[in-house]
Design a protein around this motif. Structure first.
Motif, mmCIF file in Angstrom:
data_model
loop_
_atom_site.group_PDB
_atom_site.id
_atom_site.type_symbol
_atom_site.label_atom_id
_atom_site.label_comp_id
_atom_site.label_asym_id
_atom_site.label_seq_id
_atom_site.Cartn_x
_atom_site.Cartn_y
_atom_site.Cartn_z
ATOM 1 N N ASP A 42 -53.020 -45.891 -42.459
ATOM 2 C CA ASP A 42 -53.522 -44.557 -42.145
ATOM 3 C C ASP A 42 -55.016 -44.566 -41.850
ATOM 4 O O ASP A 42 -55.501 -43.753 -41.059
ATOM 5 N N ALA A 43 -55.768 -45.470 -42.474
ATOM 6 C CA ALA A 43 -57.185 -45.617 -42.128
ATOM 7 C C ALA A 43 -57.321 -46.026 -40.665
ATOM 8 O O ALA A 43 -58.161 -45.486 -39.920
ATOM 9 N N PHE A 44 -56.499 -46.972 -40.236
ATOM 10 C CA PHE A 44 -56.526 -47.400 -38.837
ATOM 11 C C PHE A 44 -56.145 -46.259 -37.906
ATOM 12 O O PHE A 44 -56.831 -45.984 -36.915
ATOM 13 N N LEU A 120 -46.885 -56.038 -37.252
ATOM 14 C CA LEU A 120 -47.372 -57.193 -36.489
ATOM 15 C C LEU A 120 -47.375 -56.910 -34.992
ATOM 16 O O LEU A 120 -48.297 -57.309 -34.271
ATOM 17 N N ALA A 121 -46.345 -56.212 -34.496
ATOM 18 C CA ALA A 121 -46.303 -55.834 -33.087
ATOM 19 C C ALA A 121 -47.480 -54.922 -32.742
ATOM 20 O O ALA A 121 -48.108 -55.065 -31.677
ATOM 21 N N ALA A 122 -47.804 -53.995 -33.645
ATOM 22 C CA ALA A 122 -48.953 -53.116 -33.420
ATOM 23 C C ALA A 122 -50.254 -53.918 -33.396
ATOM 24 O O ALA A 122 -51.137 -53.665 -32.565
ATOM 25 N N TYR A 123 -50.368 -54.888 -34.286
ATOM 26 C CA TYR A 123 -51.571 -55.726 -34.294
ATOM 27 C C TYR A 123 -51.700 -56.518 -32.995
ATOM 28 O O TYR A 123 -52.794 -56.615 -32.421
ATOM 29 N N LEU A 124 -50.598 -57.060 -32.512
ATOM 30 C CA LEU A 124 -50.631 -57.801 -31.249
ATOM 31 C C LEU A 124 -51.018 -56.890 -30.098
ATOM 32 O O LEU A 124 -51.729 -57.307 -29.169
ATOM 33 N N CYS A 125 -50.565 -55.647 -30.131
ATOM 34 C CA CYS A 125 -50.968 -54.683 -29.101
ATOM 35 C C CYS A 125 -52.479 -54.492 -29.099
ATOM 36 O O CYS A 125 -53.111 -54.399 -28.036
ATOM 37 N N CYS A 126 -53.070 -54.441 -30.296
ATOM 38 C CA CYS A 126 -54.525 -54.308 -30.385
ATOM 39 C C CYS A 126 -55.234 -55.498 -29.763
ATOM 40 O O CYS A 126 -56.303 -55.360 -29.153
ATOM 41 N N LEU A 127 -54.642 -56.675 -29.924
ATOM 42 C CA LEU A 127 -55.254 -57.882 -29.379
ATOM 43 C C LEU A 127 -55.092 -57.998 -27.868
ATOM 44 O O LEU A 127 -55.998 -58.440 -27.160
ATOM 45 N N LEU A 128 -53.924 -57.580 -27.368
ATOM 46 C CA LEU A 128 -53.564 -57.855 -25.981
ATOM 47 C C LEU A 128 -53.857 -56.714 -25.010
ATOM 48 O O LEU A 128 -54.091 -56.952 -23.825
ATOM 49 N N GLY A 217 -58.351 -54.067 -35.023
ATOM 50 C CA GLY A 217 -56.999 -54.229 -35.538
ATOM 51 C C GLY A 217 -56.916 -54.902 -36.895
ATOM 52 O O GLY A 217 -55.811 -55.127 -37.396
ATOM 53 N N LEU A 218 -58.061 -55.186 -37.520
ATOM 54 C CA LEU A 218 -58.056 -55.914 -38.784
ATOM 55 C C LEU A 218 -57.260 -55.211 -39.892
ATOM 56 O O LEU A 218 -56.546 -55.879 -40.654
#
Length: 249
Positions: A42-44, A120-128, A217-218
């Motif tokens: 929720d912070a993100f 993890l999919a959301a984190y990868l979206c942040c990276l890509l 995305g951390l």
């Protein structure tokens, strides 16, 4: 204070013997970890995606009202998307609850696996994806995280461990005050309730620091690591059928 500390310790380090009175086994500390995940996610969503929650649906309902009232600081489409994704995730969690109704450990393990994949999919979206905090990418993230948090909330509801809902603190904080000795109560489960509130606070604090002063995305990466560790901790207990695995009374 001693009662609160003893209660908090029993929540974090539960008795794992097979005695029938140990109704929740290893579930309490795992749900505490999920409460930390809620704070991180929720912070993100609020700080990066722009005034939208993916776990706190009470906040989104209020945000929708503010947007309809004409406030330019809240986004109707984002809050509606989060609400719909959360409901769909809760539907998924409900189906898992039916599928694993006879074993609470396997239910939580399935929910953890699904949630870890989504985060993890959301984190990868942040990276890509460029500018993941805006445009269509923003809504992809809201959907992925809303699904994850809806599934988590539905699983926690089915597990029915008192005061560890993982996403809602209103009743928990009410219980701290209403059941206190000042109110004429016995301070029942005060340590667990305080631990639940502190867990979400710490998750939100770490998530806020990571989002504002680290990489965007951390917080999601930290949440995913917690989810994987929780799933790993539950893998072995889920192979057996001690009393705590059955539906809570």
């Amino acid at each position: 204070m001693i009662t609160a500390l003893r209660d908090a310790w029993a929540t974090l380090v539960p008795d794992l013997s097979d005695r029938p009175e140990n109704r929740h086994g290893p579930l309490p500390p795992l749900l505490v970890a999920l409460t930390v995940v809620t704070g991180l996610v929720d912070a993100f969503s609020y700080l990066v995606l722009g005034r939208v929650f993916v776990a706190n649906m009470t906040g989104n309902v209020v945000f929708i009202a503010f947007a309809l009232a004409g406030s330019p600081d809240f986004y109707l489409a984002a809050s509606l998307t989060a609400l719909a994704a959360f409901a769909l995730g809760a539907l998924l969690g409900g189906r898992l609850g039916v599928r694993f109704a006879a074993h609470r450990g396997r239910l939580l393990l399935a929910a953890l696996a699904a949630e870890a994949v989504l985060v993890l999919a959301a984190y990868l979206c942040c990276l890509l994806l460029p500018h993941a905090e805006s445009g269509h990418a923003r809504y992809v993230l809201v959907v992925l995280l809303g699904l994850a948090m809806g599934a988590q909330n539905a699983a926690a509801r089915r597990l029915a461990v008192p005061d560890l809902t993982t996403t809602v603190l209103t009743l928990t904080i009410t219980g701290i005050a209403a059941d206190s000795r000042l109110a004429g109560g016995s301070d029942s489960r005060i340590g667990r309730r305080l631990l639940s509130a502190l867990s979400m606070f710490l998750g939100a604090l770490v998530g806020g620091l990571a989002a504002l002063h680290g990489r965007t995305g951390l917080p999601l990466l930290l949440a995913a690591v917690l989810l994987v560790l929780a799933a790993a901790a539950l893998a072995r207990p889920s192979r057996s059928t001690p009393p705590w695995t059955r539906t809570a009374a």
